[in-house]
Design a protein around this motif. Sequence first.
Motif, PDB file in Angstrom:
ATOM      1  N   THR A  37     -16.731 -14.601 -15.851  1.00 17.87           N
ATOM      2  CA  THR A  37     -16.150 -15.685 -16.642  1.00 17.87           C
ATOM      3  C   THR A  37     -17.029 -16.029 -17.832  1.00 17.87           C
ATOM      4  OG1 THR A  37     -15.050 -16.565 -14.680  1.00 17.87           O
ATOM      5  CG2 THR A  37     -15.313 -18.063 -16.554  1.00 17.87           C
ATOM      6  N   GLU A  38     -18.317 -16.166 -17.595  1.00 16.46           N
ATOM      7  CA  GLU A  38     -19.237 -16.555 -18.674  1.00 16.46           C
ATOM      8  C   GLU A  38     -19.397 -15.479 -19.737  1.00 16.46           C
ATOM      9  OE1 GLU A  38     -22.781 -17.565 -16.501  1.00 16.46           O
ATOM     10  OE2 GLU A  38     -22.041 -19.576 -16.018  1.00 16.46           O
ATOM     11  N   GLU A  39     -19.423 -14.217 -19.328  1.00 14.70           N
ATOM     12  CA  GLU A  39     -19.721 -13.137 -20.271  1.00 14.70           C
ATOM     13  C   GLU A  39     -18.491 -12.495 -20.906  1.00 14.70           C
ATOM     14  OE1 GLU A  39     -22.320 -10.356 -18.322  1.00 14.70           O
ATOM     15  OE2 GLU A  39     -23.926 -11.838 -18.098  1.00 14.70           O
ATOM     16  N   GLY A  42     -14.044 -15.637 -20.176  1.00 18.73           N
ATOM     17  CA  GLY A  42     -14.013 -16.909 -20.889  1.00 18.73           C
ATOM     18  C   GLY A  42     -13.934 -16.792 -22.393  1.00 18.73           C
ATOM     19  N   HIS A  43     -14.077 -15.584 -22.913  1.00 17.22           N
ATOM     20  CA  HIS A  43     -14.019 -15.365 -24.361  1.00 17.22           C
ATOM     21  C   HIS A  43     -12.697 -14.718 -24.794  1.00 17.22           C
ATOM     22  CE1 HIS A  43     -18.227 -16.489 -24.634  1.00 17.22           C
ATOM     23  NE2 HIS A  43     -18.430 -15.729 -23.578  1.00 17.22           N
ATOM     24  N   ARG A  44     -11.788 -14.537 -23.852  1.00 21.43           N
ATOM     25  CA  ARG A  44     -10.510 -13.920 -24.179  1.00 21.43           C
ATOM     26  C   ARG A  44      -9.545 -14.956 -24.751  1.00 21.43           C
ATOM     27  NH1 ARG A  44     -13.484 -10.426 -24.134  1.00 21.43           N
ATOM     28  NH2 ARG A  44     -13.300  -8.402 -23.175  1.00 21.43           N
ATOM     29  N   PRO A  45      -8.654 -14.518 -25.653  1.00 19.45           N
ATOM     30  CA  PRO A  45      -7.670 -15.447 -26.229  1.00 19.45           C
ATOM     31  C   PRO A  45      -6.838 -16.098 -25.129  1.00 19.45           C
ATOM     32  CG  PRO A  45      -7.651 -13.347 -27.394  1.00 19.45           C
ATOM     33  CD  PRO A  45      -8.519 -13.159 -26.176  1.00 19.45           C
ATOM     34  N   THR A  68      -3.595 -20.667 -21.686  1.00 21.48           N
ATOM     35  CA  THR A  68      -2.607 -21.279 -22.560  1.00 21.48           C
ATOM     36  C   THR A  68      -1.191 -20.800 -22.249  1.00 21.48           C
ATOM     37  OG1 THR A  68      -3.008 -19.593 -24.243  1.00 21.48           O
ATOM     38  CG2 THR A  68      -4.193 -21.705 -24.468  1.00 21.48           C
ATOM     39  N   SER A  69      -1.089 -19.608 -21.644  1.00 18.69           N
ATOM     40  CA  SER A  69       0.231 -19.071 -21.301  1.00 18.69           C
ATOM     41  C   SER A  69       0.076 -17.975 -20.255  1.00 18.69           C
ATOM     42  CB  SER A  69       0.920 -18.481 -22.540  1.00 18.69           C
ATOM     43  OG  SER A  69       0.213 -17.327 -22.985  1.00 18.69           O
ATOM     44  N   ALA A  70       1.183 -17.673 -19.599  1.00 18.66           N
ATOM     45  CA  ALA A  70       1.196 -16.565 -18.644  1.00 18.66           C
ATOM     46  C   ALA A  70       0.925 -15.247 -19.369  1.00 18.66           C
ATOM     47  CB  ALA A  70       2.534 -16.513 -17.900  1.00 18.66           C
ATOM     48  N   GLU A  71       1.377 -15.145 -20.608  1.00 16.39           N
ATOM     49  CA  GLU A  71       1.160 -13.922 -21.385  1.00 16.39           C
ATOM     50  C   GLU A  71      -0.327 -13.718 -21.683  1.00 16.39           C
ATOM     51  OE1 GLU A  71       5.199 -15.260 -21.527  1.00 16.39           O
ATOM     52  OE2 GLU A  71       3.431 -16.334 -22.226  1.00 16.39           O
ATOM     53  N   ALA A  72      -1.038 -14.788 -22.000  1.00 14.14           N
ATOM     54  CA  ALA A  72      -2.483 -14.676 -22.244  1.00 14.14           C
ATOM     55  C   ALA A  72      -3.205 -14.234 -20.983  1.00 14.14           C
ATOM     56  CB  ALA A  72      -3.041 -16.011 -22.739  1.00 14.14           C
ATOM     57  N   LEU A  73      -2.787 -14.762 -19.844  1.00 14.44           N
ATOM     58  CA  LEU A  73      -3.375 -14.352 -18.564  1.00 14.44           C
ATOM     59  C   LEU A  73      -3.108 -12.874 -18.300  1.00 14.44           C
ATOM     60  CD1 LEU A  73      -4.749 -14.947 -15.833  1.00 14.44           C
ATOM     61  CD2 LEU A  73      -2.487 -15.633 -14.999  1.00 14.44           C
ATOM     62  N   GLN A  74      -1.876 -12.426 -18.514  1.00 13.99           N
ATOM     63  CA  GLN A  74      -1.538 -11.021 -18.292  1.00 13.99           C
ATOM     64  C   GLN A  74      -2.315 -10.106 -19.237  1.00 13.99           C
ATOM     65  OE1 GLN A  74       0.045  -9.820 -15.714  1.00 13.99           O
ATOM     66  NE2 GLN A  74       0.279 -11.917 -15.025  1.00 13.99           N
ATOM     67  N   ALA A  75      -2.535 -10.537 -20.470  1.00  9.20           N
ATOM     68  CA  ALA A  75      -3.327  -9.749 -21.417  1.00  9.20           C
ATOM     69  C   ALA A  75      -4.761  -9.605 -20.916  1.00  9.20           C
ATOM     70  CB  ALA A  75      -3.303 -10.392 -22.800  1.00  9.20           C
ATOM     71  N   MET A  76      -5.303 -10.670 -20.332  1.00 10.15           N
ATOM     72  CA  MET A  76      -6.653 -10.586 -19.769  1.00 10.15           C
ATOM     73  C   MET A  76      -6.679  -9.579 -18.628  1.00 10.15           C
ATOM     74  SD  MET A  76      -8.681 -11.476 -16.956  1.00 10.15           S
ATOM     75  CE  MET A  76      -7.766 -12.766 -16.123  1.00 10.15           C
ATOM     76  N   PHE A  77      -5.691  -9.645 -17.722  1.00 12.46           N
ATOM     77  CA  PHE A  77      -5.639  -8.707 -16.594  1.00 12.46           C
ATOM     78  C   PHE A  77      -5.529  -7.259 -17.072  1.00 12.46           C
ATOM     79  CE2 PHE A  77      -3.941 -12.110 -13.545  1.00 12.46           C
ATOM     80  CZ  PHE A  77      -5.143 -12.219 -12.871  1.00 12.46           C
ATOM     81  N   ALA A  78      -4.894  -7.034 -18.225  1.00 12.16           N
ATOM     82  CA  ALA A  78      -4.708  -5.673 -18.754  1.00 12.16           C
ATOM     83  C   ALA A  78      -5.918  -5.179 -19.542  1.00 12.16           C
ATOM     84  CB  ALA A  78      -3.465  -5.634 -19.643  1.00 12.16           C
ATOM     85  N   ASP A  79      -6.829  -6.057 -19.882  1.00 19.77           N
ATOM     86  CA  ASP A  79      -8.002  -5.715 -20.681  1.00 19.77           C
ATOM     87  C   ASP A  79      -8.971  -4.862 -19.854  1.00 19.77           C
ATOM     88  OD1 ASP A  79     -10.790  -6.032 -21.636  1.00 19.77           O
ATOM     89  OD2 ASP A  79      -9.893  -7.381 -23.107  1.00 19.77           O
TER      90      ASP A  79
END
Length: 108
Positions: A37-39, A42-45, A68-79
């Motif tokens: 989270t810290e590294e 936590g820096h993802r859009p 901010t949205s389910a889409e932002a969460l899904q983008a993080m999971f795909a990163d």
Amino acid sequence: MTPTTISTDADVATLINVFTVAPEKQQALVKVLTTATEEVIGHRPGYVSANIHASTDGTRVVNYAQWTSAEALQAMFADPECQEHMSAALALAECEPHLYTVESVHHA
């Protein structure tokens, strides 16, 4: 920094991820999630906040996170970089992530 706000009208996507872990691995999992989270995460859009909880019996770790949205969460999971950190967590525990809505809040 935006603090965690638990409210029925907060415009966030809430992820509650329950990890089941062997007691001797609980603190290692807490460290992996905190570091991720810290590294990185936590820096993802779209990231708003994360709160890591450890059960007193040592068998669970819960991540209460807001995006901010389910889409932002899904983008993080795909990163791929985030996936690398999540793989480290999954090497220590099983998890059950779900999106939730806040339906009711009560205070003394």
